[in-house]
Motif scaffolding. Structure first.
Motif, mmCIF file in Angstrom:
data_model
loop_
_atom_site.group_PDB
_atom_site.id
_atom_site.type_symbol
_atom_site.label_atom_id
_atom_site.label_comp_id
_atom_site.label_asym_id
_atom_site.label_seq_id
_atom_site.Cartn_x
_atom_site.Cartn_y
_atom_site.Cartn_z
ATOM 1 N N THR A 84 0.821 -1.209 0.000
ATOM 2 C CA THR A 84 0.000 0.000 0.000
ATOM 3 C C THR A 84 0.859 1.265 0.000
ATOM 4 O O THR A 84 0.547 2.234 -0.698
ATOM 5 C CB THR A 84 -0.948 -0.007 1.221
ATOM 6 O OG1 THR A 84 -1.575 -1.277 1.273
ATOM 7 C CG2 THR A 84 -2.003 1.065 1.122
ATOM 8 N N ALA A 107 2.220 1.714 -3.443
ATOM 9 C CA ALA A 107 1.181 2.200 -4.364
ATOM 10 C C ALA A 107 0.897 3.680 -4.114
ATOM 11 O O ALA A 107 0.694 4.451 -5.047
ATOM 12 C CB ALA A 107 -0.099 1.387 -4.187
ATOM 13 N N ALA A 108 0.913 4.072 -2.845
ATOM 14 C CA ALA A 108 0.562 5.449 -2.500
ATOM 15 C C ALA A 108 1.675 6.428 -2.849
ATOM 16 O O ALA A 108 1.402 7.534 -3.317
ATOM 17 C CB ALA A 108 0.245 5.541 -1.012
ATOM 18 N N SER A 118 4.151 4.157 -7.145
ATOM 19 C CA SER A 118 3.110 4.053 -8.188
ATOM 20 C C SER A 118 2.392 2.731 -7.989
ATOM 21 O O SER A 118 2.946 1.795 -7.407
ATOM 22 C CB SER A 118 3.717 4.138 -9.586
ATOM 23 O OG SER A 118 4.037 2.864 -10.051
ATOM 24 N N SER A 119 1.169 2.677 -8.503
ATOM 25 C CA SER A 119 0.396 1.444 -8.320
ATOM 26 C C SER A 119 1.071 0.285 -9.064
ATOM 27 O O SER A 119 0.933 -0.865 -8.679
ATOM 28 C CB SER A 119 -1.031 1.631 -8.812
ATOM 29 O OG SER A 119 -1.021 2.014 -10.153
ATOM 30 N N LYS A 156 3.336 -1.925 -6.946
ATOM 31 C CA LYS A 156 2.774 -2.685 -5.830
ATOM 32 C C LYS A 156 3.259 -4.141 -5.821
ATOM 33 O O LYS A 156 3.810 -4.613 -4.814
ATOM 34 C CB LYS A 156 1.245 -2.631 -5.943
ATOM 35 C CG LYS A 156 0.524 -3.096 -4.735
ATOM 36 C CD LYS A 156 -0.969 -3.001 -4.979
ATOM 37 C CE LYS A 156 -1.614 -4.184 -4.311
ATOM 38 N NZ LYS A 156 -3.009 -4.332 -4.621
ATOM 39 N N THR A 164 -5.334 2.762 -4.572
ATOM 40 C CA THR A 164 -4.738 3.671 -3.595
ATOM 41 C C THR A 164 -4.069 4.864 -4.264
ATOM 42 O O THR A 164 -4.372 6.017 -3.928
ATOM 43 C CB THR A 164 -3.700 2.905 -2.743
ATOM 44 O OG1 THR A 164 -4.378 1.855 -2.078
ATOM 45 C CG2 THR A 164 -3.047 3.822 -1.721
ATOM 46 N N SER A 165 -3.155 4.607 -5.191
ATOM 47 C CA SER A 165 -2.370 5.726 -5.739
ATOM 48 C C SER A 165 -3.265 6.686 -6.524
ATOM 49 O O SER A 165 -3.129 7.907 -6.409
ATOM 50 C CB SER A 165 -1.243 5.195 -6.627
ATOM 51 O OG SER A 165 -1.769 4.534 -7.736
ATOM 52 N N LEU A 217 -5.555 8.708 -4.071
ATOM 53 C CA LEU A 217 -4.783 9.709 -3.323
ATOM 54 C C LEU A 217 -4.448 10.898 -4.214
ATOM 55 O O LEU A 217 -4.478 12.053 -3.771
ATOM 56 C CB LEU A 217 -3.501 9.087 -2.775
ATOM 57 C CG LEU A 217 -3.672 8.185 -1.544
ATOM 58 C CD1 LEU A 217 -2.353 7.517 -1.189
ATOM 59 C CD2 LEU A 217 -4.200 8.966 -0.354
#
Lengths: 295, 403
Positions: A256, A259-260, A263-264, A267, B222-223, B226
């Protein structure tokens, strides 16, 4: 800061599901020395059973948490008795291939039976999200996040306690330590293996119930869960139940956070990177259960 | 001996000429009445029955087959019964292979692209080259639409620019003063086609926008969420399937997106999105629909359709029948009417001529139920319908609401 905390909570929610799936995997491996690649299929069956109970039959949600572990535990036990027991003396490679294709068979049977992209299951706990003030920012936590984090982790800890202190757990630990020694102490291999598969299956079923609202029910659930459960188990040390819980949470957080803040697309890469780092740095995992002895 | 060599030379010349003629004529020169006998018309269709777009292909097959059965029960087309051959095709390569098999081996008379944009885009060149009468019933991609081909017709799913404009309209109806819009698009064909059509429209409207993408089948956003939360967007347009859109909207509050208006495209307007979101979280969710009724509504035509569907396929799984069932069914009636109007001498030319002059075609013209918007075509416009209903979730189900 509020955003970071929300990301952490999101990571813990995913990690708790990974942890629960990983514990089931380890219980079976620890007691029977079988790496169960069909574990994702059992998680998917648990999620599908949740769909049947909650959506199709419209029964109360709590019944899913009570009935599904028993049901999937029985399914897992039957798989052990009918497919894996005859292979007990076979080469390890054959057993691994058997569980891989068992998992594929479970997923593909579901795919053929359900002519739909995905089955959706509502959240167990409904209601508006909770908002906590942090300076000028708001931390938003949904009730489902709290339920999944606390619920899955509680079940995981109960599983750990059963394995460590209950009579059934003692028999599995005895079998894990030395099969011949356990037999000499009066434990039946068939019975203990069946119990291990029942407990592992029950935990997989529960992981499915917790995962269903946030992942949906589809054959892809089996693959995504088994992959994450393996990574979590290896991070924790493949024979450590406590390690599986911590490994699951670490994996959820790593995925997570990447991803946050990266980048996703990163992940999955981060989870495998974590796996390789652990394997290279500490091949026995972060929390190995077996201790070396000074002689 | 000389006579022998002369005979060989003549035969070789003849073969060479025949080969040159065959090659230069190409596949388009194949019998344009292939698949048509005195008693039967074979139609072929392709789409995904497994994989991430099975929610399009599976219902497409079932919708077409249901209409075929009902048309045959009513006597067929000018004395001929319809026969459907459906080929599974998920990837672009599978789509091209399936189209070739249907046209060249199965010798179907009409090819229905029931695969969404991915398959339609992949098969576009092939159907143009062969000249086979083609009905693209789901693909929004411009690749199948441009350049215009006289043998390719489109059903109730309009081009991306039409649906994108409808989504922008929905967003601004809900948030008239919105200054920042989020665009969340899948990386695969139809969301990308919609994204490309949307960006110029948003620029024209003079609003700021943030674009984020996700892979097909994603469950974690998530990304992307956000990014929207940091940009403080007021509305998000989602181009993806119901499961992708559902999980994105569900995770919105967890990532700080509260009070945002969500507008989803036709693929996501599916009752199966409601349990993902929770019925209580649906008031800010809007969409459009390519049919006058949702399967969950209780109006007489859709009730009659569901009764037929259940009689043939049994108890419907969650999310079925869906838009693609309805459009598959309605489009087959449109095709059947074009074939009927082409008369007894049915070939590609007569069919295309009849199809191009079809006006206000709907299932009830041949005894079916009215569950799709009427379709009309001309020689220069092969888009059957551009009508889009305004969709909202009311009482736990999607409904077409008055504009």
């Amino acid at each position: 800061m509020a955003e970071f905390l929300m990301v952490i909570i999101g990571g813990l929610k995913i990690g708790a599901i990974y942890a629960l799936a990983a514990i089931g995997l380890i219980v079976i491996h620890k007691a029977t020395k079988t790496v169960n690649f069909a574990h994702g299929g059992l998680v998917m069956l648990g999620a599908f059973a949740a769909y049947l109970i909650v959506v199709e039959l419209n029964w109360p949600y709590w019944l899913a948490y009570v009935l599904i572990p028993i049901l999937i535990g029985i399914v897992a036990t039957l798989l052990e008795i009918t497919i894996l027991r005859p292979l007990r003396r076979a080469d390890l490679f054959i057993v691994i291939v058997a569980t891989i294709f068992l998992g594929i068979a479970l997923s593909e049977t579901f795919r053929l039976a359900q002519n739909t992209e995905m089955l959706a299951v509502p959240a167990a706990i409904k209601g508006p999200p909770m908002m906590l003030e942090l300076g000028e920012d708001l931390i938003i936590i949904t009730r489902e996040q709290i339920w999944v984090c606390l619920g899955a982790l509680t079940v995981g800890v109960i599983g750990l306690l059963i394995f460590r202190y209950a009579p059934a757990g003692r028999s599995m630990r005895a079998m894990a330590a030395n099969v011949r020694g356990a037999q000499l102490c009066g434990y039946s291999v068939n019975r203990v293996y069946a119990i291990a598969w029942f407990v592992g299956g029950a935990l997989a079923g529960l992981a499915g119930v917790f995962a269903a609202p946030s992942h949906g029910v589809s054959p892809e659930l089996a693959i995504s869960v088994i992959t994450a459960a393996f990574v979590a188990a290896v991070i924790g040390g493949f024979d450590s139940l406590l390690g599986a819980i911590i490994g699951g949470l670490l994996l959820g957080l790593a995925e997570t956070l990447s991803a946050a803040y990266v980048s996703s697309a990163m992940k999955s890469a981060v989870s495998f990177l974590l796996l390789f780092v652990v394997l290279l740095w500490r091949p026995e995992g972060l929390f190995p259960e077996a201790k070396g002895r000074d002689v | 001996m000389q006579a022998f060599w002369k005979a060989i030379a003549r035969a070789a010349t003849g073969l060479a000429v025949a080969a040159v003629l065959a090659v230069s004529a190409g596949p388009a020169a194949q019998a344009s009445s292939q698949g048509v006998t005195d008693t039967e018309i074979t139609i072929g269709a392709l789409g995904a029955l497994t994989g991430a777009t099975a929610f399009i292909g599976g219902p497409g097959r079932d919708g077409i087959q249901l209409a075929v059965d009902k048309i045959n029960e009513a006597g067929g087309i000018n004395g001929r019964k319809l026969k459907l051959i459906f080929e599974h095709a998920f990837t672009p390569a599978e789509s091209v292979a399936a189209a070739k098999k249907l046209v060249e081996s199965d010798k179907v008379f009409v090819l229905i692209l029931a695969s969404g944009s991915t398959g339609a885009a992949a098969a576009a060149n092939y159907v143009r080259e062969t000249g086979v009468a083609t009905y693209n019933i789901y693909g929004a991609t411009p690749i199948i639409r441009k350049p215009f081909a006289k043998n390719v017709f489109h059903s109730a799913i309009p081009g991306a620019e039409v649906s994108s404009q409808a989504m922008i309209d929905r967003a601004f109806e809900a948030r008239p003063k919105a200054k920042k819009i989020g665009v969340l698009a899948g990386t695969y064909a139809f969301p990308q086609a919609n994204k490309k059509a949307t960006i110029p429209l948003l620029k024209k409207k003079g609003v700021e926008f943030v674009v984020e993408e996700f892979d097909q089948g994603s469950r974690d956003f998530t990304s992307q969420l956000l990014s929207f939360a940091r940009a403080r967007v007021e509305a998000v347009l989602i181009f993806g399937s119901f499961s992708e859109a559902g999980f994105a909207i569900k995770q919105g509050p967890e990532k700080g997106l509260t009070g945002v208006t969500w507008v989803v495209d036709g693929s996501a307007v599916n009752d199966a999105i409601v349990p993902i979101l929770g019925a209580e979280n649906t008031k800010n969710v809007w969409g459009y629909y390519n049919a006058p009724y949702f399967p969950g509504q209780s109006d007489a035509p859709i009730t009659a359709y569901k009764k037929m569907w259940t009689a043939k396929y049994g108890k419907a799984p969650q999310g079925r029948p869906n838009l693609y069932d309805l459009v598959g069914y309605g489009s087959t009636y449109v095709l059947a009417e074009a074939m009927k109007n082409a008369g007894k001498n049915l070939n590609w030319d007569s069919l295309i001529a009849a199809w191009s002059s079809l006006k206000n075609s709907k299932p009830s013209n041949l005894g079916g139920v009215e569950i799709t918007f009427p379709q009309s075509f001309s020689k220069t416009n092969h888009q059957g319908s551009t009508e889009l209903g305004k969709a909202a979730i009311k009482g736990g189900i999607w409904q077409v609401v008055p504009k």
